[in-house]
Motif scaffolding. Structure first.
Motif, PDB file in Angstrom:
ATOM      1  N   ALA A 118       0.634  -1.254  -0.011  1.00 20.32           N
ATOM      2  CA  ALA A 118       0.122   0.051   0.180  1.00 20.32           C
ATOM      3  C   ALA A 118       0.853   1.390  -0.090  1.00 20.32           C
ATOM      4  N   ASN A 119       2.179   0.931   0.003  1.00 16.87           N
ATOM      5  CA  ASN A 119       3.088   2.289   0.036  1.00 16.87           C
ATOM      6  C   ASN A 119       3.091   3.001  -1.364  1.00 16.87           C
ATOM      7  N   ILE A 120       2.715   4.422  -1.407  1.00 15.81           N
ATOM      8  CA  ILE A 120       3.001   5.150  -2.436  1.00 15.81           C
ATOM      9  C   ILE A 120       3.924   6.157  -2.618  1.00 15.81           C
ATOM     10  N   PHE A 148      -5.352  13.216  10.123  1.00 17.39           N
ATOM     11  CA  PHE A 148      -5.556  12.360   9.083  1.00 17.39           C
ATOM     12  C   PHE A 148      -5.048  12.874   7.682  1.00 17.39           C
ATOM     13  N   LYS A 149      -4.323  12.236   7.084  1.00 12.13           N
ATOM     14  CA  LYS A 149      -3.840  12.452   5.828  1.00 12.13           C
ATOM     15  C   LYS A 149      -4.329  11.421   4.712  1.00 12.13           C
ATOM     16  N   THR A 150      -5.156  11.962   3.869  1.00 11.06           N
ATOM     17  CA  THR A 150      -5.821  11.048   2.922  1.00 11.06           C
ATOM     18  C   THR A 150      -5.070  11.367   1.405  1.00 11.06           C
ATOM     19  N   TYR A 151      -4.813  10.203   0.743  1.00 12.78           N
ATOM     20  CA  TYR A 151      -4.368  10.212  -0.717  1.00 12.78           C
ATOM     21  C   TYR A 151      -5.400   9.373  -1.462  1.00 12.78           C
ATOM     22  N   GLU A 152      -5.598  10.110  -2.303  1.00 12.77           N
ATOM     23  CA  GLU A 152      -6.851   9.440  -3.258  1.00 12.77           C
ATOM     24  C   GLU A 152      -5.950   9.628  -4.852  1.00 12.77           C
ATOM     25  N   ALA A 153      -6.186   8.404  -5.315  1.00 12.35           N
ATOM     26  CA  ALA A 153      -5.547   8.097  -6.692  1.00 12.35           C
ATOM     27  C   ALA A 153      -6.366   9.362  -7.800  1.00 12.35           C
ATOM     28  N   THR A 154      -5.647   9.687  -8.616  1.00 14.62           N
ATOM     29  CA  THR A 154      -6.146  10.523  -9.716  1.00 14.62           C
ATOM     30  C   THR A 154      -6.296   9.684 -11.156  1.00 14.62           C
ATOM     31  N   ASN A 155      -5.803   8.385 -10.820  1.00 12.98           N
ATOM     32  CA  ASN A 155      -5.857   7.553 -12.064  1.00 12.98           C
ATOM     33  C   ASN A 155      -6.589   6.501 -11.931  1.00 12.98           C
ATOM     34  N   PRO A 156      -7.460   5.769 -12.545  1.00 14.05           N
ATOM     35  CA  PRO A 156      -8.306   4.750 -12.328  1.00 14.05           C
ATOM     36  C   PRO A 156      -7.336   3.418 -12.260  1.00 14.05           C
ATOM     37  N   ASN A 157      -6.210   3.333 -12.984  1.00 13.59           N
ATOM     38  CA  ASN A 157      -5.404   2.405 -13.178  1.00 13.59           C
ATOM     39  C   ASN A 157      -4.447   2.338 -12.045  1.00 13.59           C
ATOM     40  N   VAL A 216      -3.177   1.473  -5.762  1.00 12.57           N
ATOM     41  CA  VAL A 216      -3.723   1.830  -4.490  1.00 12.57           C
ATOM     42  C   VAL A 216      -4.933   2.806  -4.761  1.00 12.57           C
ATOM     43  N   GLU A 217      -5.997   2.560  -4.456  1.00 14.20           N
ATOM     44  CA  GLU A 217      -7.053   3.589  -4.884  1.00 14.20           C
ATOM     45  C   GLU A 217      -7.064   4.595  -3.521  1.00 14.20           C
ATOM     46  N   LYS A 218      -6.784   4.311  -2.291  1.00 17.44           N
ATOM     47  CA  LYS A 218      -7.114   5.462  -1.499  1.00 17.44           C
ATOM     48  C   LYS A 218      -6.199   5.031  -0.101  1.00 17.44           C
ATOM     49  N   LEU A 219      -5.597   6.020   0.338  1.00 16.05           N
ATOM     50  CA  LEU A 219      -4.817   5.613   1.693  1.00 16.05           C
ATOM     51  C   LEU A 219      -4.907   6.763   2.644  1.00 16.05           C
ATOM     52  N   ILE A 220      -5.395   6.149   3.902  1.00 14.63           N
ATOM     53  CA  ILE A 220      -5.388   7.174   5.150  1.00 14.63           C
ATOM     54  C   ILE A 220      -4.656   6.982   5.869  1.00 14.63           C
ATOM     55  N   ILE A 221      -3.765   7.900   6.547  1.00 17.74           N
ATOM     56  CA  ILE A 221      -2.746   7.773   7.507  1.00 17.74           C
ATOM     57  C   ILE A 221      -3.136   8.674   8.801  1.00 17.74           C
ATOM     58  N   GLY A 222      -2.996   8.214   9.904  1.00 22.68           N
ATOM     59  CA  GLY A 222      -3.489   8.743  10.971  1.00 22.68           C
ATOM     60  C   GLY A 222      -2.227   8.976  12.006  1.00 22.68           C
ATOM     61  N   VAL A 223      -1.874  10.251  12.268  1.00 21.31           N
ATOM     62  CA  VAL A 223      -0.742  10.584  13.094  1.00 21.31           C
ATOM     63  C   VAL A 223      -1.183  11.511  14.144  1.00 21.31           C
ATOM     64  N   GLN A 226      -5.393   2.981   6.913  1.00 19.90           N
ATOM     65  CA  GLN A 226      -6.457   2.573   6.129  1.00 19.90           C
ATOM     66  C   GLN A 226      -6.245   2.674   4.576  1.00 19.90           C
ATOM     67  N   ALA A 227      -6.417   1.416   3.924  1.00 22.13           N
ATOM     68  CA  ALA A 227      -6.060   1.554   2.429  1.00 22.13           C
ATOM     69  C   ALA A 227      -7.195   0.655   1.699  1.00 22.13           C
ATOM     70  N   LYS A 228      -7.077   1.219   0.426  1.00 24.12           N
ATOM     71  CA  LYS A 228      -7.980   0.334  -0.543  1.00 24.12           C
ATOM     72  C   LYS A 228      -7.106  -0.237  -1.674  1.00 24.12           C
ATOM     73  N   ILE A 229      -6.870  -1.424  -2.015  1.00 21.43           N
ATOM     74  CA  ILE A 229      -5.956  -1.725  -3.082  1.00 21.43           C
ATOM     75  C   ILE A 229      -6.808  -2.668  -4.079  1.00 21.43           C
ATOM     76  N   SER A 230      -6.680  -2.118  -5.409  1.00 23.38           N
ATOM     77  CA  SER A 230      -7.288  -3.429  -6.396  1.00 23.38           C
ATOM     78  C   SER A 230      -6.286  -3.502  -7.515  1.00 23.38           C
ATOM     79  N   SER A 231      -6.563  -4.631  -8.083  1.00 24.97           N
ATOM     80  CA  SER A 231      -5.647  -4.987  -9.559  1.00 24.97           C
ATOM     81  C   SER A 231      -6.709  -5.999 -10.403  1.00 24.97           C
TER      82      SER A 231
END
Length: 221
Positions: free
Chosen positions: A117-119, A140-149, A152-159, A170-175
């Motif tokens: 899930a590391n981007i 909370f730092k939220t990273y959302e993919a700008t490319n559907p391909n 890692v679609e979404k990554l949320i880091i809490g510090v 928290q992360a959502k990954i698809s292939s």
């Protein structure tokens, strides 16, 4: 034109006499070509060595484009290997549930999905949109993919806002390709820089087969 046998023999003799001369000339030509080529190669390598020496060495400093999740997960793996602790793990797959305690296992394999899930990679620079929000002392730092391909679609880091201590991910990954498709949902929670629990939920489908589902829950005892 008809030629006598003597003439034909003389011609063969002349040709045979020319062979040593031709062979010698060929050797001289090869020597000249080899010498010239080696000189060119030597000059070329000398030039390359000079250019290499003139170049400024590349910086080995790691540049963070996004939050360095890989570093945080590897820190947890190192801690778990140096000071083993017991986790209660529940696995749900194929309609069955398995419960067991784990401690002395390969944490690199167990937490591999979180490393995936590391981007924070040069190739992904500029391909994620970052937003931030706060809740109490948590940032909370939220990273959302700008490319559907992107996998890692979404990554949320809490510090922690005050200490920057890593608390959660928290992360959502698809292939998806013509052979199979996978989707995974990941969650990890830490306290005092120590892993407390993690959760993995996934779906995978191979071509010409029904989808399979699995779920993993683990908590420090």
């Amino acid at each position: 034109m008809w030629r006598s046998s003597d003439e034909r023999i003389d011609e063969k003799i002349k040709i045979q006499l020319l062979f040593p001369i031709i062979s010698k000339f060929s050797q001289i030509w090869r020597l000249i070509f080899y010498t010239t080529t080696m000189k060119h190669i030597f000059v070329l390598f000398s030039l390359l060595a000079f250019l290499q020496a003139c170049q400024t060495p590349e910086s080995t400093t790691k540049v963070n484009y996004y939050y360095d999740l890989e570093q945080k997960v590897n820190e947890q793996i190192k801690l778990l290997k140096s000071s083993p602790v017991m986790f209660q793990k529940a696995t749900f797959a194929e309609g069955r549930t398995e419960m067991r305690d784990i401690n002395d296992i390969s944490w690199e394999k167990e937490l591999a999905f979180f490393l995936h899930a590391n981007i924070n990679k040069s190739a992904l620079r500029g391909l994620y949109k970052e937003t931030q929000m706060t809740s109490g002392d948590t940032l909370f730092k939220t990273y959302e993919a700008t490319n559907p391909n992107l996998k890692v679609e979404k990554l949320i880091i809490g510090v922690s806002k005050s200490t920057q201590e890593f608390w959660s991910v928290q992360a959502k990954i698809s292939s998806d390709n013509y052979l199979y498709s996978t989707q995974k949902e990941l969650k990890m929670y830490c306290s005092n820089n120590k892993l407390q629990s993690y959760y993995i939920k996934g779906r995978q489908k191979m071509i010409f087969s029904d989808p399979e589902y699995f779920e993993i829950k683990a908590k420090r005892k």
